[in-house]
Design a protein around this motif. Structure first.
Motif, PDB file in Angstrom:
ATOM      1  N   PHE A 102     -49.741 -39.207 -18.138  1.00  0.00           N
ATOM      2  CA  PHE A 102     -48.601 -39.294 -17.225  1.00  0.00           C
ATOM      3  C   PHE A 102     -47.686 -40.472 -17.576  1.00  0.00           C
ATOM      4  O   PHE A 102     -46.502 -40.477 -17.244  1.00  0.00           O
ATOM      5  N   GLN A 103     -48.229 -41.470 -18.280  1.00  0.00           N
ATOM      6  CA  GLN A 103     -47.408 -42.602 -18.712  1.00  0.00           C
ATOM      7  C   GLN A 103     -46.308 -42.166 -19.677  1.00  0.00           C
ATOM      8  O   GLN A 103     -45.305 -42.869 -19.846  1.00  0.00           O
ATOM      9  N   ASP A 113     -50.891 -48.577 -23.885  1.00  0.00           N
ATOM     10  CA  ASP A 113     -52.251 -48.264 -23.446  1.00  0.00           C
ATOM     11  C   ASP A 113     -52.630 -46.826 -23.777  1.00  0.00           C
ATOM     12  O   ASP A 113     -53.792 -46.521 -23.989  1.00  0.00           O
ATOM     13  N   PHE A 114     -51.634 -45.923 -23.779  1.00  0.00           N
ATOM     14  CA  PHE A 114     -51.961 -44.534 -24.101  1.00  0.00           C
ATOM     15  C   PHE A 114     -52.598 -44.446 -25.478  1.00  0.00           C
ATOM     16  O   PHE A 114     -53.645 -43.827 -25.655  1.00  0.00           O
ATOM     17  N   ASP A 115     -51.975 -45.065 -26.477  1.00  0.00           N
ATOM     18  CA  ASP A 115     -52.523 -45.028 -27.833  1.00  0.00           C
ATOM     19  C   ASP A 115     -53.861 -45.759 -27.919  1.00  0.00           C
ATOM     20  O   ASP A 115     -54.778 -45.327 -28.625  1.00  0.00           O
ATOM     21  N   HIS A 116     -53.965 -46.850 -27.192  1.00  0.00           N
ATOM     22  CA  HIS A 116     -55.229 -47.595 -27.191  1.00  0.00           C
ATOM     23  C   HIS A 116     -56.347 -46.756 -26.597  1.00  0.00           C
ATOM     24  O   HIS A 116     -57.441 -46.654 -27.155  1.00  0.00           O
ATOM     25  N   TYR A 117     -56.081 -46.142 -25.442  1.00  0.00           N
ATOM     26  CA  TYR A 117     -57.114 -45.342 -24.795  1.00  0.00           C
ATOM     27  C   TYR A 117     -57.460 -44.087 -25.599  1.00  0.00           C
ATOM     28  O   TYR A 117     -58.598 -43.617 -25.578  1.00  0.00           O
ATOM     29  N   GLU A 175     -50.226 -52.189 -20.165  1.00  0.00           N
ATOM     30  CA  GLU A 175     -50.243 -50.853 -19.565  1.00  0.00           C
ATOM     31  C   GLU A 175     -49.035 -50.015 -19.946  1.00  0.00           C
ATOM     32  O   GLU A 175     -49.170 -48.850 -20.314  1.00  0.00           O
ATOM     33  N   ASP A 176     -47.842 -50.612 -19.884  1.00  0.00           N
ATOM     34  CA  ASP A 176     -46.643 -49.798 -20.110  1.00  0.00           C
ATOM     35  C   ASP A 176     -45.708 -50.346 -21.179  1.00  0.00           C
ATOM     36  O   ASP A 176     -44.657 -49.772 -21.442  1.00  0.00           O
TER      37      ASP A 176
END
Length: 356
Positions: free
Chosen positions: A262-263, A81-85, A49-50
């Motif tokens: 927001f991450q 996770d940001f790049d994955h999502y 996640e982070d």
């Protein structure tokens, strides 16, 4: 007692389930099941996640069952996770493509233009679902999150707790990697560091990891957001306000995409954790170890005393030294402020006097 976890490779092409009792077992089993043709010692485990590195069994023990990890080998770099999502959105959710492109541009365009791209995306978000809270009311918002996160407020509290844990284990890893911890006479330095970490963790647990910072239903004095869940950037570390005139605003309660973006917002330490706070903690402990301290209150030299752990707790984990900032306002250069060697002599410590 073994717990079940999920582990993926960096590209998320393969995801496995692993039951393990400790970090070494988790890495060994994951390495084998993922088919990594390398020694386990060459692998590193991160929270998906982070991107927090899982460095020891203590930290692993704080994470709930079914936490998703990413196992890296060799010189592979962590993908958040940001790049994955972002990739997932582009490939599987046609209605989110424009959002994904905006997010990608946000992270890759000239830094001065990023906030404009971000604001364009925010303006297009569906505000009608913002005040929905329960998973059953807005299931899309919860995609990719643990089933235990029953409502948005619980989920956002979890995000704070994860960040606070990360700060603690970063501090712990740095102190335990010191020469004082490994080579002190009669393990006295090790005992001093372990006691400080125990006291620091007790303070963090007693404050419940300050989870109300992201909880829109918390008391106004505690939360960093509005009643609707909107967060505003606090500006550069040495500024009172953000210079972008209210344009750095985000509401992660509004949509899944905004929650993911927001991450990229940071809880920025004005007095830096790695460059200042941790070295000063180590210096203060070395003073205790060597029997040469200066009391913070009476300013007398002393051979015995203790650390004022409360002061370091405030600097590492609280709004006294943290401000929430947009990625554009997160200055990564050296901050021109320093922590201190906060020690109390035995007399002041015994009297229970605390520095305000």
């Amino acid at each position: 007692m073994k717990k079940g976890y999920k582990v993926a490779d960096v590209k998320r092409e393969k995801k496995i389930g692993v039951a393990a009792e400790n970090l070494q077992e988790l890495i060994e089993k994951s390495c084998k099941k993922l088919g990594f043709n390398v020694r386990c010692a060459e692998c590193r485990l991160y929270v998906a996640e982070d991107g927090t590195l899982v460095c020891d069994d203590d930290y692993l023990g704080t994470l709930p069952p079914q936490t998703l990890f990413v196992l890296l080998k060799g010189d592979e770099r962590m993908v958040t996770d940001f790049d994955h999502y972002y990739s997932l959105i582009r490939s599987t959710k046609k209605e989110y493509i424009d959002t994904g492109l905006a997010a990608k541009e946000f992270l890759t365009t000239n830094i001065k233009e990023k906030f404009k791209v971000f604001q364009k995306y925010i303006a297009a978000a569906d505000d009608a679902r913002t005040m929905l809270s329960e998973r059953a009311q807005d299931p899309t918002w919860f995609e990719g999150l643990e089933p235990s996160e029953k409502n948005k407020e619980i989920s956002m509290c979890r995000r704070v707790k994860d960040r606070m844990r990360g700060y603690f284990y970063k501090t712990k890893s740095a102190l335990q990697a010191s020469d004082l911890y490994a080579h002190s006479k009669n393990n006295h330095g090790k005992k001093l560091i372990d006691q400080f970490l125990t006291d620091l963790k007790r303070l963090l647990e007693s404050s419940k990891y300050n989870v109300d910072y992201f909880n829109r239903k918390a008391d106004k004095k505690l939360r960093l957001c509005s009643e609707r869940g909107a967060f505003e950037c606090g500006g550069l570390w040495n500024s009172i306000t953000c210079t972008y005139n209210g344009e750095h605003v985000i509401n992660p309660y509004r949509s899944r995409e905004e929650r993911i973006i927001f991450q990229t917002w940071n809880l920025d330490h004005k007095i830096e954790l790695s460059r200042s706070i941790i070295p000063k903690i180590l210096g203060a402990i070395e003073g205790l170890y060597n029997g040469h301290i200066i009391c913070l209150l009476c300013e007398n030299h002393s051979s015995q005393g203790e650390l004022e752990t409360d002061r370091y707790y405030l600097q590492i984990f609280t709004r006294e030294n943290l401000k929430l900032v947009h990625i554009v306002c997160h200055y990564k250069g050296r901050h021109d402020v320093e922590s201190g060697a906060y020690t109390l002599c035995q007399k002041c410590s015994t009297q229970g006097i605390k520095h305000n």
